[in-house]
Design a protein around this motif. Sequence first.
Motif, PDB file in Angstrom:
ATOM      1  N   UNK A 337       0.776  -1.598  -0.248  1.00 14.94           N
ATOM      2  CA  UNK A 337      -0.004  -0.221  -0.156  1.00 14.94           C
ATOM      3  C   UNK A 337       1.011   1.101  -0.045  1.00 14.94           C
ATOM      4  N   UNK A 338       2.175   0.950   0.842  1.00 13.36           N
ATOM      5  CA  UNK A 338       2.764   2.865   1.025  1.00 13.36           C
ATOM      6  C   UNK A 338       3.777   2.636  -0.505  1.00 13.36           C
ATOM      7  N   UNK A 339       4.187   1.780  -1.564  1.00 12.47           N
ATOM      8  CA  UNK A 339       4.794   2.124  -2.199  1.00 12.47           C
ATOM      9  C   UNK A 339       3.537   1.687  -3.731  1.00 12.47           C
ATOM     10  N   UNK A 340       2.520   1.707  -3.869  1.00 17.48           N
ATOM     11  CA  UNK A 340       1.722   1.775  -4.534  1.00 17.48           C
ATOM     12  C   UNK A 340       0.842   2.809  -5.441  1.00 17.48           C
ATOM     13  N   UNK A 341       0.905   2.864  -6.878  1.00 17.29           N
ATOM     14  CA  UNK A 341       0.772   4.818  -7.685  1.00 17.29           C
ATOM     15  C   UNK A 341      -0.762   3.678  -8.643  1.00 17.29           C
ATOM     16  N   UNK A 342      -1.936   3.608  -8.579  1.00 16.93           N
ATOM     17  CA  UNK A 342      -3.006   3.140  -9.157  1.00 16.93           C
ATOM     18  C   UNK A 342      -3.610   4.330 -10.572  1.00 16.93           C
ATOM     19  N   UNK A 343      -3.663   3.848 -11.909  1.00 14.01           N
ATOM     20  CA  UNK A 343      -3.908   4.422 -12.745  1.00 14.01           C
ATOM     21  C   UNK A 343      -5.106   4.157 -13.098  1.00 14.01           C
ATOM     22  N   UNK A 344      -5.955   5.202 -13.936  1.00  7.99           N
ATOM     23  CA  UNK A 344      -7.441   4.761 -14.155  1.00  7.99           C
ATOM     24  C   UNK A 344      -7.832   4.713 -15.564  1.00  7.99           C
ATOM     25  N   UNK A 345      -7.043   5.994 -16.074  1.00  3.76           N
ATOM     26  CA  UNK A 345      -7.096   6.137 -17.761  1.00  3.76           C
ATOM     27  C   UNK A 345      -5.921   6.507 -18.545  1.00  3.76           C
ATOM     28  N   UNK A 346      -5.422   5.903 -19.255  1.00  2.00           N
ATOM     29  CA  UNK A 346      -4.225   6.317 -19.478  1.00  2.00           C
ATOM     30  C   UNK A 346      -4.434   7.425 -20.128  1.00  2.00           C
ATOM     31  N   UNK A 347      -3.972   9.208 -20.219  1.00  2.85           N
ATOM     32  CA  UNK A 347      -4.120  10.193 -21.212  1.00  2.85           C
ATOM     33  C   UNK A 347      -5.275  10.445 -21.385  1.00  2.85           C
ATOM     34  N   UNK A 348      -6.279  11.094 -20.427  1.00  2.00           N
ATOM     35  CA  UNK A 348      -7.478  11.047 -20.960  1.00  2.00           C
ATOM     36  C   UNK A 348      -7.785  12.326 -21.452  1.00  2.00           C
ATOM     37  N   UNK A 349      -8.870  12.794 -22.421  1.00  2.00           N
ATOM     38  CA  UNK A 349      -9.138  13.465 -23.101  1.00  2.00           C
ATOM     39  C   UNK A 349     -10.026  13.928 -22.995  1.00  2.00           C
ATOM     40  N   UNK A 350     -10.384  15.544 -23.393  1.00  2.00           N
ATOM     41  CA  UNK A 350     -11.610  16.623 -22.963  1.00  2.00           C
ATOM     42  C   UNK A 350     -12.739  15.524 -22.486  1.00  2.00           C
ATOM     43  N   UNK A 351     -12.827  14.754 -24.359  1.00  2.00           N
ATOM     44  CA  UNK A 351     -14.409  14.509 -24.525  1.00  2.00           C
ATOM     45  C   UNK A 351     -14.794  13.537 -22.654  1.00  2.00           C
ATOM     46  N   UNK A 352     -13.276  12.996 -22.462  1.00  2.00           N
ATOM     47  CA  UNK A 352     -13.829  11.620 -20.966  1.00  2.00           C
ATOM     48  C   UNK A 352     -13.465  12.517 -19.366  1.00  2.00           C
ATOM     49  N   UNK A 353     -13.655  13.768 -18.899  1.00  2.00           N
ATOM     50  CA  UNK A 353     -13.137  14.465 -18.649  1.00  2.00           C
ATOM     51  C   UNK A 353     -14.175  13.975 -17.608  1.00  2.00           C
ATOM     52  N   UNK A 354     -15.333  13.815 -17.275  1.00  2.00           N
ATOM     53  CA  UNK A 354     -16.525  13.501 -16.602  1.00  2.00           C
ATOM     54  C   UNK A 354     -16.920  12.169 -16.585  1.00  2.00           C
ATOM     55  N   UNK A 355     -16.578  11.285 -17.123  1.00  2.00           N
ATOM     56  CA  UNK A 355     -16.594   9.638 -16.795  1.00  2.00           C
ATOM     57  C   UNK A 355     -15.119   9.415 -15.801  1.00  2.00           C
ATOM     58  N   UNK A 356     -13.742  10.023 -16.549  1.00  2.00           N
ATOM     59  CA  UNK A 356     -12.290   9.924 -16.011  1.00  2.00           C
ATOM     60  C   UNK A 356     -13.311  10.445 -14.370  1.00  2.00           C
ATOM     61  N   UNK A 357     -13.653  11.608 -13.693  1.00  2.72           N
ATOM     62  CA  UNK A 357     -14.088  11.939 -12.801  1.00  2.72           C
ATOM     63  C   UNK A 357     -15.018  10.483 -11.400  1.00  2.72           C
ATOM     64  N   UNK A 358     -15.938   9.803 -12.583  1.00  2.00           N
ATOM     65  CA  UNK A 358     -16.836   8.381 -11.974  1.00  2.00           C
ATOM     66  C   UNK A 358     -15.501   7.917 -11.963  1.00  2.00           C
ATOM     67  N   UNK A 359     -14.853   7.305 -12.561  1.00  4.25           N
ATOM     68  CA  UNK A 359     -13.645   6.272 -13.029  1.00  4.25           C
ATOM     69  C   UNK A 359     -13.088   6.197 -11.212  1.00  4.25           C
ATOM     70  N   UNK A 360     -12.261   7.411 -10.821  1.00  6.57           N
ATOM     71  CA  UNK A 360     -11.268   7.809 -10.503  1.00  6.57           C
ATOM     72  C   UNK A 360     -11.943   7.728  -8.289  1.00  6.57           C
ATOM     73  N   UNK A 361     -13.215   8.106  -8.846  1.00  2.85           N
ATOM     74  CA  UNK A 361     -14.019   8.531  -8.013  1.00  2.85           C
ATOM     75  C   UNK A 361     -14.411   6.353  -7.196  1.00  2.85           C
ATOM     76  N   UNK A 362     -15.182   6.441  -8.113  1.00  2.00           N
ATOM     77  CA  UNK A 362     -14.820   4.172  -7.622  1.00  2.00           C
ATOM     78  C   UNK A 362     -13.044   3.658  -7.215  1.00  2.00           C
ATOM     79  N   UNK A 363     -12.381   3.880  -7.840  1.00  2.00           N
ATOM     80  CA  UNK A 363     -11.305   3.421  -7.705  1.00  2.00           C
ATOM     81  C   UNK A 363     -10.732   3.785  -6.132  1.00  2.00           C
ATOM     82  N   UNK A 364     -10.974   5.290  -5.990  1.00  2.00           N
ATOM     83  CA  UNK A 364     -10.547   5.843  -4.187  1.00  2.00           C
ATOM     84  C   UNK A 364     -11.386   5.048  -3.402  1.00  2.00           C
ATOM     85  N   UNK A 365     -12.512   5.569  -3.708  1.00  2.00           N
ATOM     86  CA  UNK A 365     -13.600   4.498  -2.893  1.00  2.00           C
ATOM     87  C   UNK A 365     -13.476   2.561  -1.912  1.00  2.00           C
ATOM     88  N   UNK A 366     -12.390   2.168  -3.047  1.00  2.04           N
ATOM     89  CA  UNK A 366     -12.453   0.959  -3.229  1.00  2.04           C
ATOM     90  C   UNK A 366     -10.943   0.702  -2.679  1.00  2.04           C
TER      91      UNK A 366
END
Length: 568
Positions: A337-366
């Motif tokens: 846990x102390x050495x792990x960094x997690x990616x959600x969506x490689x190179x999100x573009x402008x069209x994906x900003x809203x869905x990116x927020x949804x994805x990261x909110x799920x990852x942060x919750x879990x």
Amino acid sequence: MSFTARLFDELEPCYPDTDVKNGREHYQTAGANGTYAGVNILLSGLTPGIPVAVEVEGEHTAFKLFRMLPVPVEVNTGAKQRTEYLKNDRNENVIRRAPFFVYEALEPIYNIVMADLTTMAVSFKTIIEYCREKRTQHWKFRITHGSEVQELTFDVEQYPFTVPKAGKDTHKFVNWFNLDEIANCHKVPKWGPEFEAILTRYLRAAAFSRQNMMAVSMNECFDVVNGEIRLNEDHFSMIVRTARAAGMVYFQGGAMTLRESGFCDDDAFYHSLDHDKITSSDEVAELFRQKAFDDFDNRGMAVDALTRRRMDTEEGKAAVASMAGQLNAALEKYELRDVWMQSALDEPNDALCDVYREITSIIRREMPGVPILEPVLPTEKIEGALDIWCPSTDVYEKRRDFFDRQAARGDKLFVYTCLTPGGNYANRLLDMERLRIVYLAWAPAKYPNIEGYLHWAANQYLGSDPYKRMSITFAEQALEFHPKRAMFLPAGDTCLFYPGHNEGLISVRSEASRIGYEDLCMLEALKKKDAALMDAIVERVFRSYCDFEKSVDQYRETRRMLLEALES
């Protein structure tokens, strides 16, 4: 036929047709404890079929010899991005006009190799250690070819400052490895014991270049069983085990979602063209190049990485939640846990900003407390949705105010390079000066907010033999004449390590990376001692990602100044 042998700096690009007589019979360099010093030996006028023997005489045997293997540069990097071929933008900032071959991969040898061409190159490297005061190592090379002998000398000034090994407290650095390529190149079953041994050797080569962070693809550690996503703990534990055995400390979890391709069928696109208005095959090729460019950059929906369920559906969100939850449990079990960094969506573009927020909110919750690291396109619309910004070096340079403001607010910063930037920016492509790779590691001394560097390709050969093809992005068919098969990546973008006999081979460019990060350790030490002097030394050779000195002699002089400043 008389042969010639001369010495060249290991950061000087060398080619099979380099005029060897321009080299030196004696060369001198300098380095600190805990680092390595090297020089390249170029040979010309050889008779194929007659061996070349290299005898080394010095004060110890902690050295290695490598045969330097040439690789092709088929097209030049573009002036702005990708290649000249894709956008027809001539790049004046390349070391040589393509096509050409350049010495790159380093194959270990003992002291003899058969001449198969009239030219050849050998690289010598020695370790610097156990030095308590400034002193000089003296080396003599006796090179025999047939009945002829040439002798060269190499001196290494040793400085007592000690550069620490790459680890938890050094600059974070990650290349992404393709495990399928390792299994395919070495013809071993993936996940078996032989595969694990070879993977460990590849990661040791990366650690030698001072990589201290392992990227873990979600496709490697998750399976889909009856439509359900399940963690494959055997695979996960092998990746973690081999990374730790090689000396890696940090881990980057690969993106849990992908941009949906949305690519239209190439044949359908070809038939849709108005051929009555097309006058040449060049026009067709240009249309396909533009299509490939647009397809890549305009993808507007995200899908999960395993089952490809769309992220605007409950099924897609549930897939990400399942992955994140299972991965979080594994991080607890393996104390990551102390050495792990997690990616959600490689190179999100402008069209994906809203869905990116949804994805990261799920990852942060879990995965509570696990920072989200993302390579980002030039968008500011995802502010607050990630913890570690990773723009490309040119984007950071142009938008430093924004990114440094995020750092002041508590976010972290990495930078990355890939098929961009081109032109005169620092990158690690084959038609660029090797010093640009060194300066990628000097940059954090000037931009202290930058904590890490990422590149997508350690060994992403894309199904090609990297000794024969370096740039093509598709597995080209032997009798395929359609221009859709000619979308090139910049040479060197796809790999930093090369397949050898049961191991990954280091390269001239991976060595440049190692040298740069050794320098960074020294610069950081000097900053604690005299920050103004460190700034002045950096300014001599590196002023920005697109403004730096290209003279190897000037770099060596500046590096010696750094060593002297640390000693005094």
